[in-house]
Design an enzyme around this catalytic site. Structure first.
Site, PDB file in Angstrom:
ATOM      1  N   TYR A   1       9.881  23.948  11.181  1.00 12.31           N
ATOM      2  CA  TYR A   1       8.507  24.308  11.561  1.00 12.31           C
ATOM      3  C   TYR A   1       8.561  25.105  12.874  1.00 12.31           C
ATOM      4  CZ  TYR A   1       7.107  20.483   8.377  1.00 12.31           C
ATOM      5  OH  TYR A   1       6.927  19.653   7.296  1.00 12.31           O
TER       6      TYR A   1
ATOM      7  N   THR B   1      13.618  24.171   5.877  1.00 11.20           N
ATOM      8  CA  THR B   1      12.443  24.792   6.489  1.00 11.20           C
ATOM      9  C   THR B   1      12.094  24.132   7.822  1.00 11.20           C
ATOM     10  OG1 THR B   1      11.140  23.381   5.024  1.00 11.20           O
ATOM     11  CG2 THR B   1      11.407  25.690   4.372  1.00 11.20           C
TER      12      THR B   1
ATOM     13  N   TYR C   1      -2.420   9.251  13.868  1.00 17.02           N
ATOM     14  CA  TYR C   1      -1.491   8.135  13.657  1.00 17.02           C
ATOM     15  C   TYR C   1      -0.887   7.682  14.990  1.00 17.02           C
ATOM     16  CZ  TYR C   1       3.244   6.321  13.472  1.00 17.02           C
ATOM     17  OH  TYR C   1       4.376   5.612  13.753  1.00 17.02           O
ATOM     18  N   HIS C   2      -0.320   8.650  15.744  1.00 15.20           N
ATOM     19  CA  HIS C   2       0.316   8.266  17.005  1.00 15.20           C
ATOM     20  C   HIS C   2      -0.714   7.628  17.957  1.00 15.20           C
ATOM     21  CE1 HIS C   2       3.451  11.172  15.575  1.00 15.20           C
ATOM     22  NE2 HIS C   2       4.222  10.217  16.039  1.00 15.20           N
TER      23      HIS C   2
ATOM     24  N   SER D   1      -1.036  12.965  17.180  1.00 21.49           N
ATOM     25  CA  SER D   1      -1.742  12.861  15.886  1.00 21.49           C
ATOM     26  C   SER D   1      -2.606  11.605  15.936  1.00 21.49           C
ATOM     27  CB  SER D   1      -0.752  12.736  14.729  1.00 21.49           C
ATOM     28  OG  SER D   1      -0.185  11.434  14.721  1.00 21.49           O
TER      29      SER D   1
ATOM     30  N   LYS E   1      -1.082   3.973  17.463  1.00 23.83           N
ATOM     31  CA  LYS E   1      -0.029   3.185  18.110  1.00 23.83           C
ATOM     32  C   LYS E   1      -0.342   2.967  19.592  1.00 23.83           C
ATOM     33  CE  LYS E   1       3.223   2.763  15.039  1.00 23.83           C
ATOM     34  NZ  LYS E   1       3.389   1.528  14.282  1.00 23.83           N
TER      35      LYS E   1
ATOM     36  N   LEU F   1      15.273  14.915   9.399  1.00 21.29           N
ATOM     37  CA  LEU F   1      16.654  14.974   8.904  1.00 21.29           C
ATOM     38  C   LEU F   1      16.714  14.653   7.403  1.00 21.29           C
ATOM     39  CD1 LEU F   1      19.701  15.269   9.971  1.00 21.29           C
ATOM     40  CD2 LEU F   1      19.775  12.846   9.473  1.00 21.29           C
ATOM     41  N   ASN F   2      16.030  13.577   6.997  1.00 28.34           N
ATOM     42  CA  ASN F   2      16.040  13.223   5.567  1.00 28.34           C
ATOM     43  C   ASN F   2      15.500  14.380   4.723  1.00 28.34           C
ATOM     44  OD1 ASN F   2      17.078  10.745   6.238  1.00 28.34           O
ATOM     45  ND2 ASN F   2      15.281   9.552   5.694  1.00 28.34           N
TER      46      ASN F   2
ATOM     47  N   THR G   1       6.041   3.780  18.776  1.00 30.02           N
ATOM     48  CA  THR G   1       6.801   5.002  18.524  1.00 30.02           C
ATOM     49  C   THR G   1       6.990   5.796  19.812  1.00 30.02           C
ATOM     50  OG1 THR G   1       6.479   7.247  17.654  1.00 30.02           O
ATOM     51  CG2 THR G   1       4.619   5.799  17.502  1.00 30.02           C
TER      52      THR G   1
ATOM     53  N   VAL H   1       0.825  -1.215   0.000  1.00 29.81           N
ATOM     54  CA  VAL H   1       0.000   0.000   0.000  1.00 29.81           C
ATOM     55  C   VAL H   1       0.860   1.267   0.000  1.00 29.81           C
ATOM     56  CG1 VAL H   1      -0.263   0.114   2.533  1.00 29.81           C
ATOM     57  CG2 VAL H   1      -2.004   1.121   1.063  1.00 29.81           C
TER      58      VAL H   1
ATOM     59  N   VAL I   1       0.078  20.993  15.761  1.00 33.25           N
ATOM     60  CA  VAL I   1      -0.202  21.563  17.075  1.00 33.25           C
ATOM     61  C   VAL I   1       0.703  20.821  18.049  1.00 33.25           C
ATOM     62  CG1 VAL I   1      -1.934  21.890  18.867  1.00 33.25           C
ATOM     63  CG2 VAL I   1      -2.576  22.086  16.444  1.00 33.25           C
TER      64      VAL I   1
HETATM   65  P1  NAD Z   1       6.697   2.392   5.537  1.00 30.53           P
HETATM   66  O1  NAD Z   1       5.391   3.041   5.188  1.00 30.53           O
HETATM   67  O2  NAD Z   1       7.878   2.672   4.699  1.00 30.53           O
HETATM   68  O3  NAD Z   1       6.496   0.812   5.591  1.00 30.53           O
HETATM   69  C1  NAD Z   1       5.330   0.200   6.076  1.00 30.53           C
HETATM   70  C2  NAD Z   1       5.038  -0.997   5.165  1.00 30.53           C
HETATM   71  O4  NAD Z   1       3.857  -1.663   5.654  1.00 30.53           O
HETATM   72  C3  NAD Z   1       4.756  -0.580   3.725  1.00 30.53           C
HETATM   73  O5  NAD Z   1       5.556  -1.341   2.839  1.00 30.53           O
HETATM   74  C4  NAD Z   1       3.264  -0.858   3.541  1.00 30.53           C
HETATM   75  O6  NAD Z   1       2.959  -1.253   2.216  1.00 30.53           O
HETATM   76  C5  NAD Z   1       3.000  -1.965   4.555  1.00 30.53           C
HETATM   77  N1  NAD Z   1       1.623  -1.999   5.096  1.00 30.53           N
HETATM   78  C6  NAD Z   1       0.903  -0.989   5.636  1.00 30.53           C
HETATM   79  N2  NAD Z   1      -0.305  -1.418   6.018  1.00 30.53           N
HETATM   80  C7  NAD Z   1      -0.350  -2.749   5.740  1.00 30.53           C
HETATM   81  C8  NAD Z   1      -1.338  -3.753   5.912  1.00 30.53           C
HETATM   82  N3  NAD Z   1      -2.542  -3.483   6.436  1.00 30.53           N
HETATM   83  N4  NAD Z   1      -1.050  -5.017   5.519  1.00 30.53           N
HETATM   84  C9  NAD Z   1       0.156  -5.314   4.963  1.00 30.53           C
HETATM   85  N5  NAD Z   1       1.131  -4.396   4.766  1.00 30.53           N
HETATM   86  C10 NAD Z   1       0.871  -3.123   5.155  1.00 30.53           C
HETATM   87  O7  NAD Z   1       6.976   2.756   7.068  1.00 30.53           O
HETATM   88  P2  NAD Z   1       8.350   2.631   7.890  1.00 30.53           P
HETATM   89  O8  NAD Z   1       8.951   3.956   7.966  1.00 30.53           O
HETATM   90  O9  NAD Z   1       9.115   1.483   7.407  1.00 30.53           O
HETATM   91  O10 NAD Z   1       7.776   2.296   9.330  1.00 30.53           O
HETATM   92  C11 NAD Z   1       7.599   0.947   9.738  1.00 30.53           C
HETATM   93  C12 NAD Z   1       7.008   0.895  11.128  1.00 30.53           C
HETATM   94  O11 NAD Z   1       7.881   1.550  12.051  1.00 30.53           O
HETATM   95  C13 NAD Z   1       5.658   1.576  11.251  1.00 30.53           C
HETATM   96  O12 NAD Z   1       4.824   0.819  12.084  1.00 30.53           O
HETATM   97  C14 NAD Z   1       5.986   2.883  11.898  1.00 30.53           C
HETATM   98  O13 NAD Z   1       4.915   3.357  12.656  1.00 30.53           O
HETATM   99  C15 NAD Z   1       7.168   2.527  12.774  1.00 30.53           C
HETATM  100  N6  NAD Z   1       8.026   3.694  13.011  1.00 30.53           N
HETATM  101  C16 NAD Z   1       8.661   4.294  11.959  1.00 30.53           C
HETATM  102  C17 NAD Z   1       9.442   5.415  12.192  1.00 30.53           C
HETATM  103  C18 NAD Z   1      10.175   6.117  11.077  1.00 30.53           C
HETATM  104  O14 NAD Z   1      10.827   7.131  11.346  1.00 30.53           O
HETATM  105  N7  NAD Z   1      10.117   5.643   9.853  1.00 30.53           N
HETATM  106  C19 NAD Z   1       9.574   5.911  13.503  1.00 30.53           C
HETATM  107  C20 NAD Z   1       8.913   5.274  14.545  1.00 30.53           C
HETATM  108  C21 NAD Z   1       8.139   4.156  14.290  1.00 30.53           C
END
Ligand code: NAD
Length: 382
Positions: free
Chosen positions: A255, A253, A181-182, A179, A185, A239-240, A144, A34, A327
């Protein structure tokens, strides 16, 4: 060990799958792809070109002789998930497969509902699948650091000792996420804790900081194995994003005032932390929480670090301040404990100038792919 990496096509999951495979584990990736569709929805992309999942695992087999099985499907489809469990009989289930962008979850009602249903129900299905098909399987779930928010006291690893009206208890640390999203989690954490208690599941919640970086030793073996690098205002982490801005001659930029402080770690440490958790499973019925980060920085600190390294590379950039679309507190106390992974052997890869330069070089190599309009924030919390 037989290990499922759910979300194994994503930014954290792909390098983790390769690393665990290299260490000799039998790895299977589950992903519904996705994240690639969301790129289309947002008219965005990864700065690095990314091969299809089939091409990625075929190249890995060609280079190492090791097979990574793939199951393309959705955690929200229980019949599919049940079949994956029956076929793989996992010892560990590493769960990255969630919608992970805070801004994406704040676009509108539909995106908030999608994020919470995708994440919370997917995770609940995983808990039921473990109970039904692999009760000994260790769930390693990516949470997270954002679950905690920015309280005015030290952030502990999952639990807080409290004395109230003369009585003491060790309770889950209060959660004040920023958020939808958070919040998803936080809901996951509560569901996992409850499942551990009632069914005796073993689980580790990795409260991960913001991940930066791109390469690991394995993803660098061939361009087909390259990891994705997000830079847009929706999925790009601070950072990225700054590094891409420096590479494309854009102001960095920040925030608001930039005093927002967050916990960070290198993608190389993400893969190692998951290995550490897998090698040291939680006990039956234990809901264990590790704070997975190595350093913290304010957003302003990060921008200045990137500005300095970019300057040394001949790229002059300005740090500018724009209205904060979120916020959140812009000046606050931040101190979090992160001793559990260190005690189990994590040797941090810290954010050196060399590391920033490495990501900058990758960004410069692909800067023609950057869609500049996507870098600035377009989603407001209000
Ligand atoms: P990402 O979006 O790159 O990867 C997530 C993957 O999960 C994607 O390949 C997506 O296709 C797949 N996916 C999502 N919903 C799905 C579903 N219902 N069924 C099957 N596949 C599904 O994200 P990421 O940056 O690799 O993050 C991975 C995990 O780590 C996440 O849970 C995220 O919350 C957590 N996390 C990431 C960060 C960060 O900085 N990237 C920080 C803290 C926590």
């Amino acid at each position: 060990m037989r290990i499922i990496v759910a979300g194994g096509d994503g930014f954290c999951g792909w390098p983790t799958a390769l690393y665990l495979s290299k260490q000799g584990h039998e790895v299977s990736i589950v992903d519904n792809l996705v994240r690639r569709k969301i790129d289309d929805e947002l008219r965005s992309n990864s700065v690095t070109p990314i091969a299809t999942l089939e091409e990625r695992v075929a190249k890995w087999k060609e280079l190492t002789g090791k097979e990574i099985k793939t199951f393309v499907g959705d955690l929200n489809h229980y019949d599919f998930l049940a079949e994956v469990f029956k076929q793989t009989e996992p010892d560990a289930f590493v769960h990255f497969a969630e919608q992970r962008s805070a801004p994406y979850s704040m676009i509108d009602r539909e995106h908030a509902v999608y994020t919470q249903s995708n994440n919370v129900i997917g995770n609940l299905n995983v808990l039921y699948a473990i109970k039904e098909f692999a009760p000994e399987c260790h769930l390693i779930k990516l949470g997270t650091m954002g679950e905690y928010g920015t309280p005015n006291i030290d952030i502990e690893e999952g639990y807080l000792e409290i004395e109230h009206n003369g009585r003491k208890d060790k309770l889950p640390y209060p959660k004040q996420p920023g958020s939808f999203y958070h919040l998803s989690k936080v809901h996951d954490s509560h569901n996992i804790m409850f499942a551990c208690k009632i069914w005796g599941i073993r689980a580790t919640d990795l409260n991960q900081g913001v991940v930066y970086g791109l390469h690991t030793d394995e993803t660098e073996m061939d361009p087909i194995l390259a990891n994705r690098l997000d830079y847009d205002g929706v999925y790009g982490t601070a950072l990225n994003r700054f590094i891409i801005q420096a590479a494309t001659g854009h102001d960095l930029t920040v925030y608001g005032t930039g005093g927002q402080t967050r916990a960070f770690l290198n993608i190389k440490d993400t893969v190692r932390c998951v290995e550490i958790a897998a090698e040291n499973p939680a006990d039956k019925g234990e809901f264990r929480v590790f704070n997975q980060f190595t350093e913290y920085f304010s957003v302003q600190d990060l921008a200045e670090k990137v500005q300095k390294v970019a300057g040394e590379t001949g790229l002059e950039t300005e740090v500018s301040h724009i209205d904060n679309p979120r916020v959140e507190l812009e000046q606050h106390y931040y101190h979090a404990v992160n001793t559990k992974l260190r005690d189990l052997g994590l040797e941090p890869n810290l954010l050196t100038d060399e590391v920033i330069k490495g990501i900058l070089t990758a960004a410069l190599n692909h800067k023609d792919r950057v869609i500049k309009e996507n870098v600035l924030p377009s989603i407001s919390w209000k």
